[in-house]
Scaffold this active site. Structure first.
Site, PDB file in Angstrom:
ATOM      1  N   HIS A 355       0.795  -1.232   0.000  1.00 33.91           N
ATOM      2  CA  HIS A 355       0.000   0.000   0.000  1.00 33.91           C
ATOM      3  C   HIS A 355       0.823   1.275   0.000  1.00 33.91           C
ATOM      4  O   HIS A 355       0.261   2.360   0.157  1.00 33.91           O
ATOM      5  CB  HIS A 355      -0.930   0.043   1.203  1.00 33.91           C
ATOM      6  CG  HIS A 355      -1.981  -1.016   1.202  1.00 33.91           C
ATOM      7  ND1 HIS A 355      -3.235  -0.824   0.698  1.00 33.91           N
ATOM      8  CD2 HIS A 355      -1.941  -2.300   1.630  1.00 33.91           C
ATOM      9  CE1 HIS A 355      -3.941  -1.935   0.831  1.00 33.91           C
ATOM     10  NE2 HIS A 355      -3.167  -2.850   1.392  1.00 33.91           N
ATOM     11  N   LYS A 543      -8.686  13.574   4.905  1.00 34.21           N
ATOM     12  CA  LYS A 543      -7.789  12.417   4.826  1.00 34.21           C
ATOM     13  C   LYS A 543      -6.775  12.569   5.947  1.00 34.21           C
ATOM     14  O   LYS A 543      -6.724  13.605   6.593  1.00 34.21           O
ATOM     15  CB  LYS A 543      -7.072  12.381   3.476  1.00 34.21           C
ATOM     16  CG  LYS A 543      -6.455  13.733   3.077  1.00 34.21           C
ATOM     17  CD  LYS A 543      -5.779  13.697   1.724  1.00 34.21           C
ATOM     18  CE  LYS A 543      -6.726  13.866   0.567  1.00 34.21           C
ATOM     19  NZ  LYS A 543      -6.950  12.653  -0.207  1.00 34.21           N
ATOM     20  N   ARG A 544      -5.957  11.540   6.194  1.00 30.57           N
ATOM     21  CA  ARG A 544      -4.910  11.693   7.208  1.00 30.57           C
ATOM     22  C   ARG A 544      -4.020  12.886   6.874  1.00 30.57           C
ATOM     23  O   ARG A 544      -3.833  13.230   5.712  1.00 30.57           O
ATOM     24  CB  ARG A 544      -4.060  10.419   7.277  1.00 30.57           C
ATOM     25  CG  ARG A 544      -4.707   9.307   8.051  1.00 30.57           C
ATOM     26  CD  ARG A 544      -5.049   9.681   9.471  1.00 30.57           C
ATOM     27  NE  ARG A 544      -3.867   9.736  10.306  1.00 30.57           N
ATOM     28  CZ  ARG A 544      -3.444   8.757  11.093  1.00 30.57           C
ATOM     29  NH1 ARG A 544      -4.134   7.628  11.176  1.00 30.57           N
ATOM     30  NH2 ARG A 544      -2.356   8.888  11.812  1.00 30.57           N
ATOM     31  N   LYS A 549       0.510  14.454   1.332  1.00 32.08           N
ATOM     32  CA  LYS A 549      -0.865  14.721   0.873  1.00 32.08           C
ATOM     33  C   LYS A 549      -1.082  16.220   0.635  1.00 32.08           C
ATOM     34  O   LYS A 549      -2.050  16.636   0.035  1.00 32.08           O
ATOM     35  CB  LYS A 549      -1.870  14.185   1.889  1.00 32.08           C
ATOM     36  CG  LYS A 549      -1.838  12.654   2.004  1.00 32.08           C
ATOM     37  CD  LYS A 549      -2.866  12.141   3.002  1.00 32.08           C
ATOM     38  CE  LYS A 549      -2.754  10.647   3.288  1.00 32.08           C
ATOM     39  NZ  LYS A 549      -3.351   9.789   2.239  1.00 32.08           N
ATOM     40  N   THR A 651      -8.585   6.522  -1.776  1.00 33.90           N
ATOM     41  CA  THR A 651      -9.931   5.977  -1.934  1.00 33.90           C
ATOM     42  C   THR A 651     -10.952   7.063  -1.636  1.00 33.90           C
ATOM     43  O   THR A 651     -12.081   7.008  -2.133  1.00 33.90           O
ATOM     44  CB  THR A 651     -10.154   4.764  -1.007  1.00 33.90           C
ATOM     45  OG1 THR A 651      -9.578   5.056   0.271  1.00 33.90           O
ATOM     46  CG2 THR A 651      -9.509   3.527  -1.566  1.00 33.90           C
ATOM     47  N   LYS A 655     -14.787   8.206  -3.280  1.00 30.22           N
ATOM     48  CA  LYS A 655     -16.018   8.507  -2.529  1.00 30.22           C
ATOM     49  C   LYS A 655     -16.582   9.854  -2.950  1.00 30.22           C
ATOM     50  O   LYS A 655     -17.798  10.010  -3.109  1.00 30.22           O
ATOM     51  CB  LYS A 655     -15.728   8.521  -1.020  1.00 30.22           C
ATOM     52  CG  LYS A 655     -15.306   7.172  -0.464  1.00 30.22           C
ATOM     53  CD  LYS A 655     -14.736   7.288   0.951  1.00 30.22           C
ATOM     54  CE  LYS A 655     -13.925   6.051   1.299  1.00 30.22           C
ATOM     55  NZ  LYS A 655     -13.020   6.276   2.449  1.00 30.22           N
TER      56      LYS A 655
HETATM   57  C1  26Q Z   1       3.554   0.380  10.337  1.00 26.97           C
HETATM   58  C2  26Q Z   1       4.460   0.061  11.360  1.00 26.97           C
HETATM   59  C3  26Q Z   1       4.261   0.521  12.650  1.00 26.97           C
HETATM   60  C4  26Q Z   1       3.132   1.292  12.929  1.00 26.97           C
HETATM   61  C5  26Q Z   1       2.237   1.603  11.923  1.00 26.97           C
HETATM   62  C6  26Q Z   1       2.460   1.149  10.621  1.00 26.97           C
HETATM   63  C7  26Q Z   1       1.502   1.493   9.550  1.00 26.97           C
HETATM   64  C8  26Q Z   1       0.152   1.615   9.844  1.00 26.97           C
HETATM   65  C9  26Q Z   1      -0.757   1.952   8.864  1.00 26.97           C
HETATM   66  C10 26Q Z   1       1.896   1.717   8.247  1.00 26.97           C
HETATM   67  C11 26Q Z   1       0.978   2.057   7.270  1.00 26.97           C
HETATM   68  C12 26Q Z   1      -0.359   2.183   7.564  1.00 26.97           C
HETATM   69  C13 26Q Z   1      -1.378   2.567   6.602  1.00 26.97           C
HETATM   70  C14 26Q Z   1      -1.176   2.817   5.330  1.00 26.97           C
HETATM   71  C15 26Q Z   1      -2.260   3.247   4.435  1.00 26.97           C
HETATM   72  O1  26Q Z   1      -3.372   3.498   4.872  1.00 26.97           O
HETATM   73  N1  26Q Z   1      -1.995   3.352   3.140  1.00 26.97           N
HETATM   74  C16 26Q Z   1      -3.023   3.778   2.193  1.00 26.97           C
HETATM   75  O2  26Q Z   1      -3.677   2.620   1.710  1.00 26.97           O
HETATM   76  C17 26Q Z   1      -4.784   2.961   0.907  1.00 26.97           C
HETATM   77  C18 26Q Z   1      -5.491   1.686   0.522  1.00 26.97           C
HETATM   78  O3  26Q Z   1      -4.740   0.962  -0.378  1.00 26.97           O
HETATM   79  C19 26Q Z   1      -4.343   3.749  -0.316  1.00 26.97           C
HETATM   80  O4  26Q Z   1      -5.482   4.151  -1.025  1.00 26.97           O
HETATM   81  C20 26Q Z   1      -3.538   4.973   0.106  1.00 26.97           C
HETATM   82  O5  26Q Z   1      -3.020   5.618  -1.027  1.00 26.97           O
HETATM   83  C21 26Q Z   1      -2.419   4.557   1.044  1.00 26.97           C
HETATM   84  O6  26Q Z   1      -1.738   5.688   1.538  1.00 26.97           O
END
Ligand code: 26Q
Length: 808
Positions: A355, A543-544, A549, A651, A655
């Site tokens: 991702h 978004k986050r 972003k 995503t 929406k």
């Molecule tokens: C990893 C290690 C330790 C703590 C947290 C994490 C961690 C947690 C969440 C790393 C990444 C995430 C989340 C990533 C994420 O949400 N990515 C998004 O995924 C979406 C679905 O595929 C995409 O549409 C977005 O572009 C992408 O940023």
């Protein structure tokens, strides 16, 4: 499901009586909510049992979607819709003087995710159930989900999300289906009957207790399962000796240390933090999940050799990658399978989605820590890597450089992405551009070695939540116009295209957007005391919060617009309200500074009479699924402005378009596919292309200072940041407040090209203004966006995974 009003009334009263010994008059709103939730669970339980039986009796292949995050949001209304009883239920409750919407208001969001990745997992569950695909979720039942965000003096303050405080009505605890997960200890190898035998001793056993949540398919009698694991102490949950000696803290200390594993969701998106507890969480839910799959599989009476013909395990990013060595451990150590056979089955069972390409989000674990916590799993990874490096050696004739670069174990770390690629049969990105970058840049060597593994699966969203539920008036208009087949077959939305130029249709579309906007305006007035003009353009970035972003680019445009209106009070622009919704990772300094900046700029603008009819800025606190459902149907403009190449897919972009917003976008992630779907005339594009960005990173050639020196507008904005300014409450934003931001832009060469894209963005925003002035044209664009959004339904995405990845 067929139910009449009177039955529901009778059942609801019975439920209140049985659960609380109350009648409708006495019951609090909370009790009414729980009674209704309990009743819905009762209504779906027959189908839940039937679905499970159907799957096991027919021995159909099952998918298990392993994810650290499931961002479910609220389930009350969506469950009613899926059961086909929302209207009748609404009527029944009305008769009892209960407003269904008030019951929905008291439901807590299940916020077990950070953002896109977690919400994607939730949407996929919905699509699998609605397509009658035997698909299960496997995750963690965090006691606290993603923090609740409060804004205090313009700054983000995090408050624990106590979503379970009053109990979660949709879950069922299954204590009889608990498993032991083993941490630490020593591993010995002995021989038994001429075979190697692994002895794992002195480990710490942790009990994994599952809680099942029903996932109700849309009007199809299918009920799948999301299984969330909770950590508990096995037996020493209460140390009686300590307690008797008066040491009350010590008596419960152990229990708390165990429960810490499923205590809280890590609030870091795209940011790898090498924390021991995080590793424990990952192994915990993966081990419990794989063990329970194997046990259930064995009950079918099939041979382990055929495991992959009946089971597909999908790992949502690398967070559940330990499913690979865990499955190997069970097959080799417990089922006595030869390594080669076990490895073949494992690869055929596992598939993997990446991702992100941000290097800071690529998980890696320090060897020492890993070895100590998971000694047997470590040995297995070492063996996987030894064999993999052997293959590389054969293929690349001892090119050690290459072998080093691709090794799973490298520089004292285990690289989880590499383990995931090696241990799976399918590796996919989440949008076309993203997959190309994976294949040609990030995992280039792996793509050369395993060309057949790489593929694209563009993300999708569930149109049932994001259109049917979130925007009921629009959904109704669509059904009245083209019939209601689009609900089952979202691609049918394309039929709307014929009406995009139809004045009557346009008028109706406008009215729906308008009434949604009025509702939101009231909400904002009530909750934030800000008066906004429902006739202004609603421009939304939700978004986050992340530098890539580029919420900062959005703020800079707002500051520039403000300066222009001050300079020329008669400036001819359509009034605009800029909405932001964004949580920042608690440890992400820059992101938090940007939140403060948005609020400071907002305070200043919202209280300046000179611009009051032209610009407003609203920062919506605590952005989450349920708030997104309120906000997105009101948007005219969707902000998708990431630095090209950085947003894997996005995503939110889907929406918004599905709700008729026009997108202002960089050519990044799925924006590219949105552009292809709607045509260039129905989206507003600007900025650097991914290739250009990647090229700048590689070869240099960008100087942010040069841009800054030549652009008066940017100089003005940055000067304002440096000088500080007064916000509404006359809280001064001090001189050095935003040094972090200005330094990165000017002295760190602006990693995300905010200054570089500024001019193009301002021009794109003027174009939006111009387009909006031609309302008929705008409604046409809006209609085309809705019409073309069907291909971004997660139903389509899931069909592709089912056919090409999972074989179900
Ligand atoms: C990893 C290690 C330790 C703590 C947290 C994490 C961690 C947690 C969440 C790393 C990444 C995430 C989340 C990533 C994420 O949400 N990515 C998004 O995924 C979406 C679905 O595929 C995409 O549409 C977005 O572009 C992408 O940023």
């Amino acid at each position: 499901m067929h139910l009449d009003k009177d039955t529901i009334i009778k059942d609801f009263k019975r439920k209140l009586m049985v659960m609380y010994a109350e009648d409708v008059k006495e019951a609090s709103i909370m009790h009414k909510y729980y009674a209704l939730g309990g009743l819905i669970k009762e209504y779906c339980s027959k189908n839940w049992l039937r679905t499970n039986k159907l799957y096991s009796e027919n021995k159909v292949k099952q998918v298990y979607y392993f994810s650290m995050e499931f961002l479910m949001g609220k389930l009350l209304i969506s469950n009613l819709i899926s059961l086909g009883i929302k209207e009748v239920c609404e009527d029944a409750l009305k008769e009892l003087d209960i407003d269904l919407r008030e019951l929905e208001d008291v439901e807590k969001d299940a916020g077990l995710g950070n953002g896109g990745l977690g919400r994607l997992a939730a949407g996929f569950l919905d699509s699998m159930a609605s397509l009658k695909i035997p698909g299960n979720g496997n995750g963690i039942r965090y006691k606290y989900g993603l923090f609740e965000q409060k804004i205090v003096d313009g700054r983000q303050v995090e408050v624990p999300d106590r979503w379970l405080k009053e109990g979660y009505v949709w879950e069922t605890r299954k204590h009889d289906k608990a498993f032991i997960v083993r941490f630490g200890g020593d591993v010995r190898v002995t021989q038994e009957d001429g075979r190697f035998k692994i002895i794992h001793e002195n480990y710490e056993p942790i009990l994994a207790v599952p809680y099942d949540v029903p996932i109700i398919g849309y009007n199809n009698d299918t009920v799948n399962t999301l299984r969330l694991w909770s950590a508990e102490a096995v037996d020493k949950d209460f140390d009686f000796v300590s307690f008797s000696n008066g040491n009350y803290v010590k008596a419960v200390e152990y229990k708390y240390s165990v429960e810490a594993i499923s205590q809280v969701l890590y609030p870091d998106d795209s940011n790898e933090k090498g924390k021991l507890l995080r590793l424990k969480q990952e192994y915990f839910f993966v081990s419990a999940g794989v063990q329970s799959i194997v046990r259930k599989y064995k009950k079918l009476g099939l041979s382990m050799e055929k495991f992959n013909e009946y089971i597909a395990i999908h790992i949502n990013d690398t967070h559940p990658a330990l499913a690979i060595p865990e499955l190997m451990r069970i097959l080799v150590d417990e089922e006595n399978m030869p390594w080669e056979k076990a490895w073949d089955i494992t690869i055929k069972t596992i598939s993997f989605t990446n991702h992100t390409i941000l290097s800071e989000a690529m998980e890696k674990w320090k060897l020492e820590m890993f070895k100590k916590l998971l000694p047997r799993i470590y040995m297995i990874i070492e063996e996987i890597n030894r064999r993999f490096c052997g293959e590389l050696f054969d293929r690349y004739e001892g090119d050690w450089n290459k072998i080093n670069k691709m090794s799973i174990i490298q520089d004292g770390y285990i690289r989880m992405a590499y383990l995931s690629i090696v241990g799976s049969h399918s590796v996919n990105g989440v949008a076309e551009l993203h997959t190309e970058i994976l294949k040609n840049v990030v995992f280039k060597e792996f793509n050369d070695f395993y060309t057949h593994k790489f593929n694209n699966k563009t993300n999708g969203i569930t149109h049932r939540r994001w259109l049917l539920k979130a925007n009921p008036h629009l959904a109704k208009l669509i059904s009245n116009t083209i019939g209601n087949n689009w609900i089952r077959e979202p691609n049918k939305l394309i039929k709307l295209k014929r009406y995009s130029k139809d004045r009557v249709f346009q008028e109706k579309l406008l009215n729906i957007k308008q009434s949604n906007k009025i509702e939101l305006s009231n909400f904002v007035k009530q909750n934030y005391g800000i008066s906004i003009d429902p006739n202004s353009i609603f421009d939304v970035q939700a978004k986050r919060l992340h530098e890539y972003k580029r919420q900062l680019l959005n703020v800079f445009n707002i500051m520039n617009l403000y300066n222009r209106v001050i300079e020329n009070p008669n400036l001819d622009i359509v009034p605009r309200t800029f909405f932001f919704g964004a949580k920042a990772s608690p440890g992400y300094y820059m992101a938090k500074e940007i939140i403060k900046l948005i609020n400071a700029v907002g305070n200043r603008i919202n209280n300046d009479k000179r611009v009051k009819d032209k610009i407003k800025v609203v920062f919506l606190e605590n952005y989450r699924v349920s708030l997104a459902e309120k906000l997105i149907p009101c948007a005219n403009v969707s902000e998708q402005i990431s630095t090209a190449s950085k947003e894997a897919s996005g995503t939110g972009n889907m929406k918004f378009m599905m709700n008729g917003a026009v997108t202002i976008a960089t050519l990044d992630g799925a924006n590219i596919e949105i552009k292809e779907a709607v045509g260039e005339e129905n989206i507003v594009l600007f900025g650097l292309r991914a290739e250009e960005v990647i090229n700048y990173y590689k070869n240099g050639g960008y100087s942010s200072i040069d841009i800054y020196e030549k652009d008066k507008r940017l100089k003005n904005i940055i000067q304002t940041l440096k000088d500080g300014f007064l916000d509404s409450s006359n809280v001064s934003v001090s001189t050095n407040e935003f040094d972090g931001i200005t330094n990165k832009l000017l002295h760190n060469n602006d990693e995300f090209f905010v200054l570089k894209d500024f001019d193009a963005y301002v021009r794109a925003q003027s174009k939006i203004d111009m387009l909006y002035k031609n309302q008929s044209k705008w409604q046409e664009m809006s209609a085309v966006n809705i019409a073309c959004s069907g291909r971004f339904s997660s139903d389509n995405t899931i069909k592709e995974y089912a056919k090409n990845v999972w074989g179900v």
